[in-house]
Design an enzyme around this catalytic site. Structure first.
Site, PDB file in Angstrom:
ATOM      1  N   LYS A 206       0.838  -1.202   0.000  1.00  0.00           N
ATOM      2  CA  LYS A 206       0.000   0.000   0.000  1.00  0.00           C
ATOM      3  C   LYS A 206       0.875   1.256   0.000  1.00  0.00           C
ATOM      4  O   LYS A 206       0.694   2.154  -0.795  1.00  0.00           O
ATOM      5  CB  LYS A 206      -0.906  -0.032   1.237  1.00  0.00           C
ATOM      6  CG  LYS A 206      -1.730   1.218   1.396  1.00  0.00           C
ATOM      7  CD  LYS A 206      -2.545   1.177   2.681  1.00  0.00           C
ATOM      8  CE  LYS A 206      -3.065   2.565   3.010  1.00  0.00           C
ATOM      9  NZ  LYS A 206      -3.736   2.630   4.291  1.00  0.00           N
ATOM     10  N   GLU A 212      10.796  -4.842   3.649  1.00  0.00           N
ATOM     11  CA  GLU A 212      10.797  -6.262   3.269  1.00  0.00           C
ATOM     12  C   GLU A 212      10.332  -6.444   1.820  1.00  0.00           C
ATOM     13  O   GLU A 212      10.933  -7.180   1.037  1.00  0.00           O
ATOM     14  CB  GLU A 212       9.847  -7.061   4.179  1.00  0.00           C
ATOM     15  CG  GLU A 212      10.306  -7.202   5.615  1.00  0.00           C
ATOM     16  CD  GLU A 212       9.770  -6.097   6.531  1.00  0.00           C
ATOM     17  OE1 GLU A 212       9.533  -4.959   6.038  1.00  0.00           O
ATOM     18  OE2 GLU A 212       9.603  -6.362   7.728  1.00  0.00           O
ATOM     19  N   GLY A 267      -4.245  -1.421   5.907  1.00  0.00           N
ATOM     20  CA  GLY A 267      -3.512  -2.606   5.444  1.00  0.00           C
ATOM     21  C   GLY A 267      -4.200  -3.903   5.846  1.00  0.00           C
ATOM     22  O   GLY A 267      -4.372  -4.813   5.040  1.00  0.00           O
ATOM     23  N   ARG A 268      -4.602  -3.993   7.109  1.00  0.00           N
ATOM     24  CA  ARG A 268      -5.195  -5.246   7.583  1.00  0.00           C
ATOM     25  C   ARG A 268      -6.630  -5.430   7.113  1.00  0.00           C
ATOM     26  O   ARG A 268      -7.261  -6.440   7.416  1.00  0.00           O
ATOM     27  CB  ARG A 268      -5.092  -5.331   9.107  1.00  0.00           C
ATOM     28  CG  ARG A 268      -5.634  -4.121   9.847  1.00  0.00           C
ATOM     29  CD  ARG A 268      -5.134  -4.107  11.280  1.00  0.00           C
ATOM     30  NE  ARG A 268      -5.460  -2.891  12.010  1.00  0.00           N
ATOM     31  CZ  ARG A 268      -4.731  -1.778  11.993  1.00  0.00           C
ATOM     32  NH1 ARG A 268      -3.642  -1.713  11.244  1.00  0.00           N
ATOM     33  NH2 ARG A 268      -5.078  -0.732  12.710  1.00  0.00           N
ATOM     34  N   GLU A 353      -3.499  -5.682  15.890  1.00  0.00           N
ATOM     35  CA  GLU A 353      -2.990  -4.430  15.342  1.00  0.00           C
ATOM     36  C   GLU A 353      -4.067  -3.341  15.443  1.00  0.00           C
ATOM     37  O   GLU A 353      -3.755  -2.156  15.506  1.00  0.00           O
ATOM     38  CB  GLU A 353      -2.536  -4.607  13.886  1.00  0.00           C
ATOM     39  CG  GLU A 353      -1.569  -3.517  13.437  1.00  0.00           C
ATOM     40  CD  GLU A 353      -0.980  -3.734  12.047  1.00  0.00           C
ATOM     41  OE1 GLU A 353      -1.708  -4.160  11.138  1.00  0.00           O
ATOM     42  OE2 GLU A 353       0.223  -3.465  11.862  1.00  0.00           O
ATOM     43  N   HIS A 384      -3.906 -32.120  21.237  1.00  0.00           N
ATOM     44  CA  HIS A 384      -2.829 -32.976  21.741  1.00  0.00           C
ATOM     45  C   HIS A 384      -1.672 -32.153  22.277  1.00  0.00           C
ATOM     46  O   HIS A 384      -0.580 -32.666  22.460  1.00  0.00           O
ATOM     47  CB  HIS A 384      -2.386 -33.928  20.631  1.00  0.00           C
ATOM     48  CG  HIS A 384      -3.528 -34.763  20.144  1.00  0.00           C
ATOM     49  ND1 HIS A 384      -3.904 -35.934  20.773  1.00  0.00           N
ATOM     50  CD2 HIS A 384      -4.435 -34.545  19.160  1.00  0.00           C
ATOM     51  CE1 HIS A 384      -4.987 -36.417  20.158  1.00  0.00           C
ATOM     52  NE2 HIS A 384      -5.326 -35.591  19.190  1.00  0.00           N
ATOM     53  N   LYS A 512       9.568   0.040  12.500  1.00  0.00           N
ATOM     54  CA  LYS A 512      10.102   0.215  11.137  1.00  0.00           C
ATOM     55  C   LYS A 512      11.218   1.258  11.141  1.00  0.00           C
ATOM     56  O   LYS A 512      12.274   1.076  10.551  1.00  0.00           O
ATOM     57  CB  LYS A 512       9.005   0.705  10.185  1.00  0.00           C
ATOM     58  CG  LYS A 512       8.013  -0.345   9.751  1.00  0.00           C
ATOM     59  CD  LYS A 512       7.111   0.254   8.664  1.00  0.00           C
ATOM     60  CE  LYS A 512       6.008  -0.683   8.255  1.00  0.00           C
ATOM     61  NZ  LYS A 512       5.158  -0.170   7.187  1.00  0.00           N
TER      62      LYS A 512
HETATM   63  O1  G6P Z   1       1.259  -2.654   2.249  1.00  0.00           O
HETATM   64  P1  G6P Z   1       2.423  -2.022   2.955  1.00  0.00           P
HETATM   65  O2  G6P Z   1       2.369  -0.535   2.898  1.00  0.00           O
HETATM   66  O3  G6P Z   1       3.717  -2.569   2.429  1.00  0.00           O
HETATM   67  O4  G6P Z   1       2.317  -2.393   4.460  1.00  0.00           O
HETATM   68  C1  G6P Z   1       2.406  -3.692   4.945  1.00  0.00           C
HETATM   69  C2  G6P Z   1       2.146  -3.705   6.440  1.00  0.00           C
HETATM   70  O5  G6P Z   1       3.058  -2.796   7.010  1.00  0.00           O
HETATM   71  C3  G6P Z   1       2.894  -2.364   8.331  1.00  0.00           C
HETATM   72  O6  G6P Z   1       3.744  -3.049   9.132  1.00  0.00           O
HETATM   73  C4  G6P Z   1       1.512  -2.265   8.860  1.00  0.00           C
HETATM   74  O7  G6P Z   1       1.511  -2.364  10.235  1.00  0.00           O
HETATM   75  C5  G6P Z   1       0.578  -3.298   8.281  1.00  0.00           C
HETATM   76  O8  G6P Z   1      -0.741  -2.974   8.634  1.00  0.00           O
HETATM   77  C6  G6P Z   1       0.730  -3.331   6.787  1.00  0.00           C
HETATM   78  O9  G6P Z   1      -0.203  -4.229   6.243  1.00  0.00           O
END
Ligand code: G6P
Length: 548
Positions: A206, A212, A267-268, A353, A384, A512
């Site tokens: 986003k 990463e 994002g979530r 989150e 188990h 981050k």
């Molecule tokens: O989609 P991006 O901008 O790469 O973000 C990826 C993720 O990054 C962060 O760590 C947020 O806490 C997440 O909510 C998000 O989904």
């Protein structure tokens, strides 16, 4: 607004919780043969049995009145209407617009967002068709067979877990692979088995700033070029989803290959946006659309059903009941369906989150529990191992059991065993085993009185442990869409009650920033170390092991 714990509704609930001392669900079921039918609600192909909870009519009424006092429905309406409810980031929260099939406009800042949403859905549909028909080919003329989805957090969990959950609906001929972690082992393993000529990379970010995802995409690009592809072939093999179009273009993405999303999608909550493109590629567009339709059906249910029938409302209030009045610090999710095994991890991000916060309203430091620890895994495996703690440990862990009643192409013997274990666990948690029952079972075993007493004590199970059971006719795309939206709205209701902003994530942001500061010191061994002594020592150890 009065502080939550000072409200009459809160205090009433506190006294109701105390009034349950010495009472047992086992007895409630004996006294009221109608209990299971009474505490049951159905919507969108999901049946919720919430009778095995520490509740009665008076408690439910008190919970509904807490929701009313906290203006949950007013807050819900504000979210659906596109108000700026994510006040710390100044954004609307409109994942619901992405699955709005009502034909009505959804306004943000005086502008209807629906035309853009629908145009992006059309673009996804066209692209999926081009890939599946073989019209979109790799640079050497081969049809695309492998999709590598690169993203993390919400740009990873939604696509991966929903795709996994819908295995019976997979489109034949396409294989999806997911890479999230910056740990190079992951992408190396995935790319090692792929042919760059029939592979498409979908980069999902986003923000287009996530370390990463940027690094994994660069690694994939280098792999592609080393394998024989050239710079001008990249457009046939790399596409991206982002709300940051400029950064994507600067990075080298072909503008036609960018699928847009918007800052009003968290994002979530983003699997309903073009972040869901890998799902559409993996399942076919019609199945993907069914997923969205299921979520829309749950949105309508959430908006319209009365509280006592409203699944998100009921599940949210039960969670508040245990977190705030029984000090339950965690909540376990137990899908009895192998393909839904990733769901606890999905809800972990969604819930933790969103509601892992300590400030309510403008700046009020809260003095009550907010989002619990969410955990869990597929049944029967957990039976188990960690179920022991749920049955006999000293902590209260409310549980959500989930089971599809029917699974296509499955061996009936296995499915009946799976279901019997699921139901057996909810029963055991509820009724437990009394000392007298355990003692009686030990009769005639030749034990001394002392040994028999000791063993009976160890085998006693308190029971009275709450659980919900969610049944689905079948976990098809539409029902899965409804299930995800159910948890989204559950989290929303809880956030509204606790007064937190469920839509920011400042804790994650800090991690981050600090990670990037440290990376600069790891890559430049001459850079002075000016952090705390522990962090400095850890960096030094890494530098020693990796001299440059
Ligand atoms: O989609 P991006 O901008 O790469 O973000 C990826 C993720 O990054 C962060 O760590 C947020 O806490 C997440 O909510 C998000 O989904």
């Amino acid at each position: 607004m009065t502080s939550l714990t000072q409200t009459s509704q809160w205090q009433h609930l506190q006294s109701l919780a105390q009034s349950l001392d010495g009472q047992h669900m086992r007895d409630w079921f004996k006294q009221d043969t109608n209990r299971a039918a009474r505490y049951n609600a159905k919507a969108c192909g999901i049946e919720l049995d919430y009778s095995k909870n520490l509740i009665n009519d008076e408690i439910l009424k008190a919970l509904f009145s807490l929701a009313q006092a906290r203006q949950v429905s007013t807050k819900r309406d504000a979210m659906f209407a596109g108000d700026i409810i994510n006040h710390t980031e100044g954004r609307a929260v409109l994942h619901t617009a992405l699955r709005n099939f009502s034909g009505s406009p959804v306004m943000v800042d005086g502008q209807d967002v629906m035309p853009e949403v629908l145009a992006t859905q059309d673009k996804i549909q066209r692209f999926v068709k081009q890939i599946h028909s073989g019209e979109h080919k790799g640079y050497t003329g081969k049809a695309i067979k492998h999709i590598v989805s690169i993203g993390i957090g919400g740009s990873f969990l939604g696509p991966k877990i929903m795709f996994e959950a819908l295995k019976p609906y997979w489109h034949q001929g396409i294989k999806l692979h997911f890479v999230a972690n910056v740990d190079g082992c992951h992408i190396q393993d995935v790319l090692a088995n792929l042919d760059h000529e029939d592979t498409l990379i979908v980069m999902s970010s986003k923000s287009f700033t996530t370390q990463e995802t940027l690094q994994n995409t660069l690694t994939a690009k280098a792999w592609f070029l080393n394998a024989g592809g050239s710079q001008q072939d990249i457009a046939k093999h790399f596409i991206c989803v982002s709300s940051n179009i400029k950064a994507a273009v600067d990075f080298g993405m072909d503008e036609n290959n960018i699928f847009p999303m918007w800052d009003w999608v968290g994002g979530r909550y983003s699997l309903w946006s073009a972040i869901g493109l890998p799902i559409a590629l993996g399942l076919g567009y019609e199945n993907y659309r069914q997923l969205l339709e299921g979520a829309f059906a749950m949105d309508q249910h959430f908006n319209e059903a009365p509280p006592e029938q409203n699944l998100p409302m009921l599940m949210a209030l039960l969670g508040v009941w245990y977190a705030n009045f029984f000090a339950a610090q965690s909540h376990v999710l137990l899908p009895y369906y192998h393909y839904l095994r990733g769901f606890p991890a999905y809800v972990q991000q969604l819930d933790m989150e969103s509601n892992g916060k300590s400030v309510a309203g403008d700046a009020e430091q809260v003095n009550y529990a907010t989002g619990p620890v969410i955990w869990g895994s597929e049944g029967t495996n957990g039976q188990h191992s960690f179920h022991q703690l749920i049955h006999q440990g000293q902590v209260l862990i409310p549980a959500d059991f989930m089971l599809p009643l029917h699974v296509p192409n499955q061996d009936d013997t296995h499915h009946a065993m799976l279901a019997s274990n699921c139901f057996g666990q909810t029963q055991a948690l509820m009724q437990g085993k009394t000392y007298e029952e355990a003692y009686a079972e030990l009769e005639g075993k030749g034990l001394s009185e002392q040994k028999r007493h000791s063993l009976a004590s160890h085998k006693t199970m308190p029971g009275n442990k709450p659980s919900n059971t969610l049944l689905f006719q079948q976990l098809d795309p539409k029902t899965l869409g409804s299930l995800v939206a159910l948890y989204e709205h559950k989290v929303f209701v809880q956030g509204a009650i606790w007064g937190v902003n469920s839509f920011d994530q400042w804790g994650v942001e800090l991690g981050k920033v600090l990670g990037n500061n440290i990376l600069a010191k790891l890559t430049d061994s001459s850079a002075a170390l000016d952090f705390d002594a522990s962090t400095n020592a850890l960096i030094s150890r890494f530098r020693e092991a990796n001299p440059n």
